[in-house]
Each structure stands twice: as structure tokens, then as C-alpha cells.
Design an enzyme around this catalytic site. Structure first.
Site, PDB file in Angstrom:
ATOM      1  N   ASP A   1      25.291 -91.128  -0.231  1.00 41.38           N
ATOM      2  CA  ASP A   1      23.961 -90.876   0.328  1.00 41.38           C
ATOM      3  C   ASP A   1      23.336 -89.521  -0.036  1.00 41.38           C
ATOM      4  O   ASP A   1      22.122 -89.373   0.019  1.00 41.38           O
ATOM      5  CB  ASP A   1      24.001 -90.977   1.860  1.00 41.38           C
ATOM      6  CG  ASP A   1      24.239 -92.396   2.335  1.00 41.38           C
ATOM      7  OD1 ASP A   1      24.205 -93.315   1.494  1.00 41.38           O
ATOM      8  OD2 ASP A   1      24.457 -92.578   3.538  1.00 41.38           O
TER       9      ASP A   1
ATOM     10  N   ARG B   1      35.963 -96.732   9.450  1.00 40.87           N
ATOM     11  CA  ARG B   1      35.065 -96.024  10.358  1.00 40.87           C
ATOM     12  C   ARG B   1      35.740 -96.138  11.720  1.00 40.87           C
ATOM     13  O   ARG B   1      35.603 -97.159  12.393  1.00 40.87           O
ATOM     14  CB  ARG B   1      33.684 -96.675  10.365  1.00 40.87           C
ATOM     15  CG  ARG B   1      32.957 -96.631   9.008  1.00 40.87           C
ATOM     16  CD  ARG B   1      31.511 -97.066   9.165  1.00 40.87           C
ATOM     17  NE  ARG B   1      30.830 -97.294   7.904  1.00 40.87           N
ATOM     18  CZ  ARG B   1      30.241 -96.351   7.169  1.00 40.87           C
ATOM     19  NH1 ARG B   1      30.275 -95.108   7.551  1.00 40.87           N
ATOM     20  NH2 ARG B   1      29.608 -96.667   6.044  1.00 40.87           N
TER      21      ARG B   1
ATOM     22  N   ARG C   1      20.125 -94.938   4.864  1.00 41.03           N
ATOM     23  CA  ARG C   1      19.471 -95.271   6.140  1.00 41.03           C
ATOM     24  C   ARG C   1      18.530 -94.166   6.584  1.00 41.03           C
ATOM     25  O   ARG C   1      17.426 -94.413   7.029  1.00 41.03           O
ATOM     26  CB  ARG C   1      20.522 -95.502   7.234  1.00 41.03           C
ATOM     27  CG  ARG C   1      21.210 -96.827   7.110  1.00 41.03           C
ATOM     28  CD  ARG C   1      22.431 -96.889   7.978  1.00 41.03           C
ATOM     29  NE  ARG C   1      23.462 -95.946   7.526  1.00 41.03           N
ATOM     30  CZ  ARG C   1      24.711 -95.921   7.926  1.00 41.03           C
ATOM     31  NH1 ARG C   1      25.108 -96.779   8.825  1.00 41.03           N
ATOM     32  NH2 ARG C   1      25.581 -95.053   7.459  1.00 41.03           N
TER      33      ARG C   1
ATOM     34  N   ASP D   1      29.086 -87.121   7.076  1.00 38.80           N
ATOM     35  CA  ASP D   1      28.874 -86.327   8.298  1.00 38.80           C
ATOM     36  C   ASP D   1      29.744 -86.770   9.482  1.00 38.80           C
ATOM     37  O   ASP D   1      30.282 -85.927  10.203  1.00 38.80           O
ATOM     38  CB  ASP D   1      27.377 -86.293   8.684  1.00 38.80           C
ATOM     39  CG  ASP D   1      26.784 -87.681   8.870  1.00 38.80           C
ATOM     40  OD1 ASP D   1      27.436 -88.676   8.516  1.00 38.80           O
ATOM     41  OD2 ASP D   1      25.652 -87.760   9.385  1.00 38.80           O
TER      42      ASP D   1
ATOM     43  N   GLY E   1      32.193 -94.557   4.783  1.00 40.10           N
ATOM     44  CA  GLY E   1      31.889 -95.365   3.595  1.00 40.10           C
ATOM     45  C   GLY E   1      32.529 -94.749   2.353  1.00 40.10           C
ATOM     46  O   GLY E   1      32.449 -93.542   2.156  1.00 40.10           O
TER      47      GLY E   1
ATOM     48  N   THR F   1      30.230 -89.075  -0.138  1.00 42.59           N
ATOM     49  CA  THR F   1      29.305 -90.127   0.307  1.00 42.59           C
ATOM     50  C   THR F   1      28.251 -90.329  -0.773  1.00 42.59           C
ATOM     51  O   THR F   1      27.810 -89.353  -1.382  1.00 42.59           O
ATOM     52  CB  THR F   1      28.617 -89.777   1.648  1.00 42.59           C
ATOM     53  OG1 THR F   1      27.477 -90.644   1.831  1.00 42.59           O
ATOM     54  CG2 THR F   1      28.112 -88.351   1.712  1.00 42.59           C
TER      55      THR F   1
ATOM     56  N   ARG G   1      13.387-104.186 -14.735  1.00 44.70           N
ATOM     57  CA  ARG G   1      12.151-103.864 -15.464  1.00 44.70           C
ATOM     58  C   ARG G   1      11.891-104.891 -16.573  1.00 44.70           C
ATOM     59  O   ARG G   1      10.760-105.317 -16.783  1.00 44.70           O
ATOM     60  CB  ARG G   1      12.274-102.455 -16.073  1.00 44.70           C
ATOM     61  CG  ARG G   1      11.104-102.037 -16.932  1.00 44.70           C
ATOM     62  CD  ARG G   1      11.451-100.738 -17.632  1.00 44.70           C
ATOM     63  NE  ARG G   1      11.321 -99.611 -16.735  1.00 44.70           N
ATOM     64  CZ  ARG G   1      10.193 -98.911 -16.575  1.00 44.70           C
ATOM     65  NH1 ARG G   1       9.118 -99.238 -17.267  1.00 44.70           N
ATOM     66  NH2 ARG G   1      10.146 -97.898 -15.765  1.00 44.70           N
TER      67      ARG G   1
ATOM     68  N   ASP H   1      23.317 -86.961   1.797  1.00 42.91           N
ATOM     69  CA  ASP H   1      22.521 -86.659   2.998  1.00 42.91           C
ATOM     70  C   ASP H   1      22.964 -85.388   3.718  1.00 42.91           C
ATOM     71  O   ASP H   1      22.631 -85.198   4.888  1.00 42.91           O
ATOM     72  CB  ASP H   1      22.558 -87.852   3.956  1.00 42.91           C
ATOM     73  CG  ASP H   1      23.984 -88.271   4.316  1.00 42.91           C
ATOM     74  OD1 ASP H   1      24.937 -87.734   3.722  1.00 42.91           O
ATOM     75  OD2 ASP H   1      24.143 -89.121   5.202  1.00 42.91           O
TER      76      ASP H   1
HETATM   77  O1  F6P Z   1      26.973 -93.897   4.257  1.00 43.97           O
HETATM   78  C1  F6P Z   1      27.133 -94.632   3.108  1.00 43.97           C
HETATM   79  C2  F6P Z   1      26.500 -95.983   3.208  1.00 43.97           C
HETATM   80  O2  F6P Z   1      26.756 -96.634   1.994  1.00 43.97           O
HETATM   81  C3  F6P Z   1      25.015 -96.030   3.559  1.00 43.97           C
HETATM   82  O3  F6P Z   1      24.177 -95.764   2.480  1.00 43.97           O
HETATM   83  C4  F6P Z   1      24.872 -97.430   4.101  1.00 43.97           C
HETATM   84  O4  F6P Z   1      23.761 -97.532   4.927  1.00 43.97           O
HETATM   85  C5  F6P Z   1      26.158 -97.616   4.840  1.00 43.97           C
HETATM   86  O5  F6P Z   1      27.100 -96.754   4.239  1.00 43.97           O
HETATM   87  C6  F6P Z   1      26.708 -99.013   4.846  1.00 43.97           C
HETATM   88  O6  F6P Z   1      27.861 -99.033   5.589  1.00 43.97           O
HETATM   89  P1  F6P Z   1      28.906-100.226   5.650  1.00 43.97           P
HETATM   90  O7  F6P Z   1      29.607-100.303   4.336  1.00 43.97           O
HETATM   91  O8  F6P Z   1      29.834 -99.854   6.752  1.00 43.97           O
HETATM   92  O9  F6P Z   1      28.119-101.459   5.916  1.00 43.97           O
END
Ligand code: F6P
Length: 319
Positions: free
Chosen positions: A127, A72, A171, A103, A11, A125, A154, A129
Site C-alpha cells: 500500500d 491478521r 483502502r 501499520d 497482508g 506492505t 489499453r 501507506d
Molecule cells: O494492506 C494490504 C492490502 O493488500 C490492501 O491493499 C487491501 O485492501 C487488503 O490488504 C486486502 O486484505 P486481505 O488480503 O486480507 O483481503
């Protein structure tokens, strides 16, 4: 080390361009040739490499997305795909690689190192994470995007006296929800690390309403469930009119914040330095404002921990 390759994978995240720029410019400054790989590991397998110069990365520091594009890759997960990638790297005389991603991309970087190509991972990323580093590139921008959305929601939440659920990305990791929830003054934050306590969420809403609170903001990380279903359930249980907003890929774009640009610049330059020191199989991270590196396997083996202090603080501040 004479030729360095750079790719972005998984991503995308705001600040990836600033990291590419740092790899290209610091590589050239140190006398290296830098090759840009298009479309992540897929592009590597298909030989989509191009030499980059100083102007290839001009005018990108402020842009979201990734100029190298991303993917990906399913093929790179296979032995055969990796062998093709290795052959391509040999044909283009690439001595070392910088992989910017999360990751999954780091697992690929580890495989490249095992195949004899010293590879450095740079965490890109939204995230946040990855436990080994305080911050990943793009997280700060995504949090600011979410905070901006929370503030707008708000306004309307107050006007209508509604409960508003805002679903954010993440996620398995609730960092975006947690940081944006604290900064946005949310009533409840629902994250995968803690799970959903429906009774507690409803109790808080009713308590707030009883003391005359006009807005109610609930931040939900996507990994826990859907905002629309949750909204319906809350409406049934509390009798409060509820609306749901799913922020989705909005969080992945936009001009990177100064924080992300600086982080990306430092990390990209550090990755090049590591390769020039003949190091491979490392990831770059930041702790206490200092960049450092560590072994990829070790970094990936660390389990992401919940920022309990932030979680508790949000709860205290939203009584
Ligand atoms: O890992 C980054 C992320 O944006 C996550 O937060 C999300 O769940 C996922 O990628 C979405 O992936 P895609 O763009 O492949 O739908």
C-alpha cells in the site's frame, strides 16, 4: 542480544522473503541465533518457532509471498494473547524481534516493546501507506504489476474504443493508483485522498472522445468504491461503452522487482543492527535512498499525505 526472532504479519507483499533473508543472514553473520516465527503473531502465541540457518533462506530472494507465512491475528490484539506470546518468547529465549508488516503489525511491535522485548518494525506492505518512509517493501512490485495490466487493457480499450475502469488495492491510500496511473498514462485517477468527482471524470472522457482518442483508462483505488458500479454510471452519463477490471490479489504476488529486493535487503540488515545496538521500539524507513529508524509511535502518528505533484502531473499529461 543473542537470539533474534523474525515474523511477517498482515497482508503479504513481494520482497518480504528478501527481508527475512536479510534478517537471518546478517543476524548469523553477527553471531546471533535467529528464530523464524510462522504465521505472524498467531504463530508467536502458539509457539510456532523454528531456528533458521543460512540455507533456510536460500532460493527465496526472488519469490513473492512470505516463506514464514502470515496472518491478521485477532488474538494478539487482546492482553491475554500478548501475554501468551511473551511467555513463548521467554521459553525460546528470544531477546529481540523483527516484525515485517504494515501499520497494524507495527502496533503489535510497539506492544511487544512495551512488554520488554526490543522490537524493530520493517515496512512490508504493497500500500505504501506509511508517511514516515518514502517506500514500503512490495509497493514497487505492485505498481509494476498494475502498469503491466494497464498496458494490456489499453490494447483492448483502443481496439474497441471503450472506457476501461481498473480497480486497484488501497483502502485508505491511493499511492498504487497514483504511481501506476502516471506510469500507465491513465486519463483519470480516483483515490480516497481526493474522492470521486464524477463530472470531471465524465468531462475528460467526452473531451478525449471528441478529439479522437480511442482508449480511456480510469484507475480507481478500492477505497473510493466499486469499479463495476462506477462503470455503469459512467456508461449512463457519457454513452460510452465501459468495462471494469478488478485486479485484486494479483497485486500482492509475483517476483519482487530489483528495487524491492534491494530495499528489503537493506531494511532487514538495518533492523538487526538496531537490535545489536540495544535499540527497540523503532521502525526502519528510507528517505532519499538512505535507511534510517525512528520511534514506532512517532512513525504511526504521521498522517499519510497525498503526492499532490503526481496527482496534478497525471491530470496535465492526460489532457
Ligand atoms: O494492506 C494490504 C492490502 O493488500 C490492501 O491493499 C487491501 O485492501 C487488503 O490488504 C486486502 O486484505 P486481505 O488480503 O486480507 O483481503
Amino acid at each position: 542480544m543473542q537470539t533474534i526472532g523474525v515474523l511477517t504479519s498482515g497482508g503479504d507483499s513481494p520482497g518480504m522473503n528478501a527481508a527475512i533473508r536479510a534478517v537471518v543472514r546478517s543476524g548469523i553473520f553477527k553471531g546471533c541465533r535467529v528464530m523464524g516465527v510462522k504465521r505472524g503473531y498467531d504463530g508467536l502465541i502458539n509457539g510456532q518457532l523454528e531456528e533458521m540457518n543460512l540455507s533456510s533462506v536460500a532460493d527465496i530472494i526472488h519469490r513473492g509471498g512470505t516463506m514464514l507465512r502470515t496472518a491478521r491475528s485477532e488474538e494478539f490484539i487482546t492482553e491475554e494473547g500478548r501475554q501468551k506470546a511473551l511467555n513463548v518468547l521467554k521459553v525460546f529465549n528470544v531477546d529481540g524481534m523483527v516484525v515485517i508488516g504494515g501499520d497494524g503489525s507495527f502496533r503489535g511491535a510497539q506492544k511487544l516493546s512495551e512488554l520488554g522485548i526490543p522490537t524493530i518494525g520493517v515496512p512490508g506492505t504493497i500500500d505504501n501507506d506509511l508517511e514516515y518512509t518514502d517506500y514500503t517493501i512490495g509497493f514497487d512490485t505492485a505498481v509494476n504489476t498494475v502498469v503491466d495490466a494497464i498496458s494490456k487493457i489499453r490494447d483492448t480499450s483502443t481496439s474497441h474504443g471503450r472506457a476501461n475502469i481498473i480497480e486497484v488495492m488501497g483502502r485508505h491510500c491511493g499511492d498504487i493508483a497514483l504511481y501506476a496511473g502516471l506510469a500507465g498514462g491513465a486519463e483519470s485517477i480516483i483515490i480516497p485522498e481526493v474522492g470521486l468527482d464524477m463530472e470531471q471524470v465524465c468531462r475528460k472522457l467526452i473531451k478525449g472522445r471528441n478529439r479522437g482518442k480511442l482508449h480511456s483508462l480510469i484507475i480507481l483505488a478500492e477505497g473510493v468504491g466499486g469499479a463495476i458500479e462506477l462503470g455503469k454510471e459512467i456508461e449512463e452519463k457519457t454513452g460510452m461503452e465501459t468495462r471494469a477490471t478488478i485486479l485484486g490479489h494479483l497485486q500482492r504476488g509475483g517476483s519482487p522487482t530489483a528495487f524491492d529486493r534491494i530495499l528489503a535487503s537493506k531494511m532487514g540488515a538495518t533492523a538487526v543492527e538496531l537490535l545489536l545496538e540495544n535499540k527497540g521500539n523503532q521502525v526502519v524507513g528510507v528517505k532519499g535512498n538512505k535507511t534510517f529508524s525512528m520511534d514506532i509511535e512517532e512513525a504511526l502518528s504521521l498522517k499519510k499525505q497525498l503526492h499532490e505533484d503526481i496527482y496534478k502531473l497525471t491530470d496535465i499529461l492526460s489532457i
